[in-house]
Design a protein around this motif. Structure first.
Motif, PDB file in Angstrom:
ATOM      1  N   ALA A 162       0.851  -1.191   0.000  1.00 59.12           N
ATOM      2  CA  ALA A 162       0.000   0.000   0.000  1.00 59.12           C
ATOM      3  C   ALA A 162       0.889   1.245   0.000  1.00 59.12           C
ATOM      4  N   LYS A 163       0.486   2.238  -0.751  1.00 61.21           N
ATOM      5  CA  LYS A 163       1.205   3.514  -0.799  1.00 61.21           C
ATOM      6  C   LYS A 163       0.202   4.644  -0.936  1.00 61.21           C
ATOM      7  N   CYS A 164       0.394   5.669  -0.132  1.00 60.05           N
ATOM      8  CA  CYS A 164      -0.514   6.822  -0.181  1.00 60.05           C
ATOM      9  C   CYS A 164       0.000   7.816  -1.221  1.00 60.05           C
ATOM     10  N   LEU A 165      -0.856   8.128  -2.188  1.00 61.86           N
ATOM     11  CA  LEU A 165      -0.469   9.016  -3.286  1.00 61.86           C
ATOM     12  C   LEU A 165      -1.194  10.348  -3.250  1.00 61.86           C
ATOM     13  N   THR A 166      -2.097  10.543  -2.273  1.00 59.10           N
ATOM     14  CA  THR A 166      -2.883  11.783  -2.202  1.00 59.10           C
ATOM     15  C   THR A 166      -2.674  12.450  -0.848  1.00 59.10           C
ATOM     16  N   GLU A 167      -3.271  13.611  -0.698  1.00 58.78           N
ATOM     17  CA  GLU A 167      -3.173  14.348   0.570  1.00 58.78           C
ATOM     18  C   GLU A 167      -4.066  13.728   1.644  1.00 58.78           C
ATOM     19  N   GLN A 168      -5.019  12.900   1.229  1.00 54.74           N
ATOM     20  CA  GLN A 168      -5.928  12.273   2.191  1.00 54.74           C
ATOM     21  C   GLN A 168      -5.263  11.055   2.831  1.00 54.74           C
ATOM     22  N   THR A 169      -5.418  10.934   4.143  1.00 55.38           N
ATOM     23  CA  THR A 169      -4.822   9.814   4.865  1.00 55.38           C
ATOM     24  C   THR A 169      -5.378   8.495   4.346  1.00 55.38           C
ATOM     25  N   LEU A 170      -4.488   7.525   4.110  1.00 50.82           N
ATOM     26  CA  LEU A 170      -4.883   6.211   3.605  1.00 50.82           C
ATOM     27  C   LEU A 170      -4.907   5.213   4.756  1.00 50.82           C
ATOM     28  N   ASP A 171      -6.070   4.577   4.962  1.00 50.77           N
ATOM     29  CA  ASP A 171      -6.192   3.529   5.974  1.00 50.77           C
ATOM     30  C   ASP A 171      -5.806   2.191   5.355  1.00 50.77           C
ATOM     31  N   VAL A 172      -4.750   1.595   5.874  1.00 53.45           N
ATOM     32  CA  VAL A 172      -4.356   0.248   5.446  1.00 53.45           C
ATOM     33  C   VAL A 172      -5.020  -0.734   6.405  1.00 53.45           C
ATOM     34  N   THR A 173      -5.870  -1.593   5.876  1.00 55.70           N
ATOM     35  CA  THR A 173      -6.670  -2.471   6.724  1.00 55.70           C
ATOM     36  C   THR A 173      -6.428  -3.943   6.383  1.00 55.70           C
ATOM     37  N   SER A 174      -7.109  -4.798   7.134  1.00 56.53           N
ATOM     38  CA  SER A 174      -6.997  -6.239   6.900  1.00 56.53           C
ATOM     39  C   SER A 174      -7.482  -6.627   5.512  1.00 56.53           C
ATOM     40  N   LYS A 175      -8.304  -5.787   4.893  1.00 53.08           N
ATOM     41  CA  LYS A 175      -8.792  -6.093   3.539  1.00 53.08           C
ATOM     42  C   LYS A 175      -7.721  -5.869   2.477  1.00 53.08           C
ATOM     43  N   ASP A 176      -6.573  -5.292   2.881  1.00 52.78           N
ATOM     44  CA  ASP A 176      -5.456  -5.119   1.955  1.00 52.78           C
ATOM     45  C   ASP A 176      -4.511  -6.308   1.971  1.00 52.78           C
ATOM     46  N   LEU A 177      -4.781  -7.296   2.822  1.00 47.78           N
ATOM     47  CA  LEU A 177      -3.975  -8.509   2.865  1.00 47.78           C
ATOM     48  C   LEU A 177      -4.501  -9.496   1.820  1.00 47.78           C
ATOM     49  N   TYR A 178      -3.648  -9.908   0.914  1.00 43.45           N
ATOM     50  CA  TYR A 178      -4.060 -10.821  -0.153  1.00 43.45           C
ATOM     51  C   TYR A 178      -3.487 -12.204   0.124  1.00 43.45           C
ATOM     52  N   SER A 179      -4.366 -13.194   0.123  1.00 48.21           N
ATOM     53  CA  SER A 179      -4.008 -14.554   0.513  1.00 48.21           C
ATOM     54  C   SER A 179      -3.758 -15.450  -0.694  1.00 48.21           C
ATOM     55  N   SER A 180      -2.856 -16.429  -0.501  1.00 48.44           N
ATOM     56  CA  SER A 180      -2.608 -17.428  -1.546  1.00 48.44           C
ATOM     57  C   SER A 180      -3.665 -18.528  -1.527  1.00 48.44           C
ATOM     58  N   ASP A 181      -4.514 -18.535  -0.505  1.00 44.29           N
ATOM     59  CA  ASP A 181      -5.564 -19.549  -0.366  1.00 44.29           C
ATOM     60  C   ASP A 181      -6.886 -18.822  -0.110  1.00 44.29           C
ATOM     61  N   HIS A 182      -7.845 -18.955  -1.014  1.00 42.81           N
ATOM     62  CA  HIS A 182      -9.094 -18.203  -0.891  1.00 42.81           C
ATOM     63  C   HIS A 182      -9.940 -18.641   0.302  1.00 42.81           C
ATOM     64  N   THR A 183      -9.603 -19.793   0.906  1.00 45.37           N
ATOM     65  CA  THR A 183     -10.367 -20.252   2.076  1.00 45.37           C
ATOM     66  C   THR A 183      -9.813 -19.684   3.379  1.00 45.37           C
ATOM     67  N   VAL A 184      -8.629 -19.082   3.312  1.00 50.09           N
ATOM     68  CA  VAL A 184      -8.010 -18.481   4.508  1.00 50.09           C
ATOM     69  C   VAL A 184      -7.781 -17.008   4.223  1.00 50.09           C
ATOM     70  N   VAL A 185      -8.683 -16.187   4.701  1.00 51.51           N
ATOM     71  CA  VAL A 185      -8.628 -14.737   4.473  1.00 51.51           C
ATOM     72  C   VAL A 185      -8.979 -14.019   5.772  1.00 51.51           C
ATOM     73  N   PRO A 186      -8.626 -12.745   5.897  1.00 46.81           N
ATOM     74  CA  PRO A 186      -9.036 -11.995   7.090  1.00 46.81           C
ATOM     75  C   PRO A 186     -10.551 -12.017   7.271  1.00 46.81           C
ATOM     76  N   VAL A 187     -10.985 -12.122   8.508  1.00 49.02           N
ATOM     77  CA  VAL A 187     -12.411 -12.199   8.810  1.00 49.02           C
ATOM     78  C   VAL A 187     -13.106 -10.917   8.366  1.00 49.02           C
ATOM     79  N   ASP A 188     -14.228 -11.076   7.685  1.00 45.64           N
ATOM     80  CA  ASP A 188     -15.021  -9.934   7.215  1.00 45.64           C
ATOM     81  C   ASP A 188     -16.101  -9.652   8.250  1.00 45.64           C
ATOM     82  N   PHE A 189     -15.881  -8.631   9.064  1.00 43.85           N
ATOM     83  CA  PHE A 189     -16.821  -8.337  10.138  1.00 43.85           C
ATOM     84  C   PHE A 189     -18.103  -7.696   9.632  1.00 43.85           C
TER      85      PHE A 189
END
Length: 326
Positions: A113-140
């Motif tokens: 992740a890289k912030c390219l604008t003046e607005q603060t960028l929130d890096v969250t668990s949804k930015d984690l990309y998994s090699s296994d689609h069955t093991v991903v961050p929990v979607d609350f």
């Protein structure tokens, strides 16, 4: 076990589900004792396996948080762990000689992740990309949907890892492995697991009739929780919610102070328990219970098959002696 007549008997515990959601469950456990109830609770908290990030390799980090801080935060993100029971522990994996970086015992994640604008960028668990689609961050959002606010975009929330300002960047690789809460809290699938004895409450109606309405009101108000109520039509004291009783004995003390000992009798049913389970989201609350029962069965089988009772007692403690009738 042996009963009073010397005959052996086997208890057959029963479970009655009261309420169930993906991340919450309330159930009753009957026909067993506190040792098994507490063993089930402890297994749910500390011995049901899940998958969590165990290794973090940070390539670029120009954020305000240091590498160790980010690695710790990433490690605590709950991951969907439906396949955890079938995975290998990395220390026992012969495919990678215990290295913990193969498809049988690990899952790889990437984040950039890289912030390219003046607005603060929130890096969250949804930015984690998994090699296994069955093991991903929990979607609350799917576990407990919340109405969007002015600061939220629907279906775009996640667990915040770090916030980046313009020009700041974070790039990392992470390895998730199977583990249990006994080793580290990040592997615990339970947010909380509690149980209480089911209370059995009896009101002496003859003694209760000797009280005035004011005395009845004072009696029920002495209880910190709303266990009792007065029927507006008959003015009788009724049990409103016996599960609200917290074994504080305040209502019993009030009855004695009024000179009416035995007015109310409260005892705990020693073979009946009410469980409340909250999951972190790694596995569903219902699956958490099923997995805990399976783990507990495996442990009890190990106790039964163990020839070395000293070794069994060291590993399983009071439960081992209990299973052997000691």
């Amino acid at each position: 076990m042996e009963g009073g007549g010397g005959k052996s008997y086997q208890r057959m515990p029963r479970v009655k589900i009261r309420e169930i959601r993906d991340d919450f469950m309330k159930f009753e456990l009957h026909d067993t004792d506190a040792s098994i109830a507490n063993a089930l609770r402890r297994v749910m908290i500390a011995e049901v396996p899940t998958i969590a990030i165990d290794l973090v390799e940070i390539e670029i980090n120009s954020s305000v948080l240091n590498d160790e801080f980010i690695a710790h935060r990433v490690g605590l993100i709950p991951l969907t762990s439906d396949r955890a029971m079938g995975m290998r522990f990395s220390r026992d994996c012969d495919a990678c000689d215990g290295d913990g970086q193969c498809e049988f015992c690990s899952v790889e994640f990437h984040l950039r992740a890289k912030c390219l604008t003046e607005q603060t960028l929130d890096v969250t668990s949804k930015d984690l990309y998994s090699s296994d689609h069955t093991v991903v961050p929990v979607d609350f959002d799917t576990l407990a949907p919340l109405p969007p606010t002015d600061h939220d975009i629907p279906n775009q929330r996640g667990i915040i890892i770090v916030k980046l300002r313009k020009g700041q960047e974070l790039k990392l690789r992470a390895i998730a492995r199977k583990g249990i809460g006994k080793d580290h809290a990040k592997w615990s699938p339970a947010a909380t697991v509690t149980f209480m004895y089911e209370p059995d409450i009896h009101i002496n109606e003859d003694l209760m009739e000797t009280l005035t309405l004011e005395e009845k009101t004072a009696l029920i108000e002495s209880c910190p929780t709303e266990v009792f109520e007065i029927d507006p039509r008959t003015q009788q004291v009724l049990v409103k919610d016996h599960e609200a009783y917290t074994y504080d004995d305040e209502v019993l003390k009030k009855a004695e102070a009024m000179g009416k000992p035995g007015l109310i009798e409260i005892r705990a049913k020693e073979d009946s328990f009410i469980f409340t389970v909250e999951s972190t989201g790694a596995i569903k609350a219902s699956q958490l219970l099923l997995n805990a029962i399976e783990v507990l069965k495996q442990k009890l089988d190990a106790v039964r098959l163990s020839d070395d009772t000293v070794e069994a007692d060291d590993q399983f403690g009071e439960l081992g002696a209990h299973m052997r009738g000691g």
